[in-house]
Write an enzyme that holds these catalytic residues in place. Sequence first.
Site, PDB file in Angstrom:
ATOM      1  CB  CYS A  37      44.280  16.438  93.877  1.00  0.00           C
ATOM      2  SG  CYS A  37      43.594  15.117  92.859  1.00  0.00           S
ATOM      3  CG  HIS A 140      44.778  13.724  97.906  1.00  0.00           C
ATOM      4  ND1 HIS A 140      43.771  14.642  98.018  1.00  0.00           N
ATOM      5  CD2 HIS A 140      44.758  13.287  96.619  1.00  0.00           C
ATOM      6  CE1 HIS A 140      43.152  14.767  96.868  1.00  0.00           C
ATOM      7  NE2 HIS A 140      43.736  13.941  95.990  1.00  0.00           N
TER       8      HIS A 140
END
Length: 191
Positions: A37, A140
């Site tokens: 991310c 994630h």
Amino acid sequence: IPGSKQTLRDLAALRSSGQETDLIRYAKNGGELFGICGGMQMLGEQLHDPDGLEGEGPSGQPRADVAGLGLLPLRTMFSGDKALHQRQTLVLWPDQPPQLEVEGFELHRGTSEAIGDCDPFSADDGLGWVRETTSGTYLHGIFENGPWRRRWLNRLRRRRGLADLSEQQPHHSRQRNDLLDRLADAFEEHV
């Protein structure tokens, strides 16, 4: 490099601590880097925040244009839209048969696009990129996917001349949840 709730602020902290130089040297010497991310965004070349969504710079003004670490040819544009959903995707890297499907959670502000030579991380466009020994994804929980995690570790092991380990691994979060459910059941039964 882990995810971040404030990518530009964390990138500034990497720079002020001297870790930026260490990471770049490590990558240039063939070290393997993986960003998740905001960590992937930092690995890119350009980060644009024209509306100041990532906070103010040292002068109190929005940080409109910030150079990333330059290890992945990516441009990230921060916007008011936030991606927030569970994902399943076919990963294209490491690219060895059989192909693997992984799951995780996509949570980020802004979008990234390739602006140079790199390969997609997955079949879903815009979810991640790979160039040589540097890679990243918006997904994630990628390392909770047991077979993918083992495949990634085996890639590192081969570089060291070590034998591959079995990819037959459980999904970590499901395994953890099963263990917690059994613990809760035993607690309810005996307490």
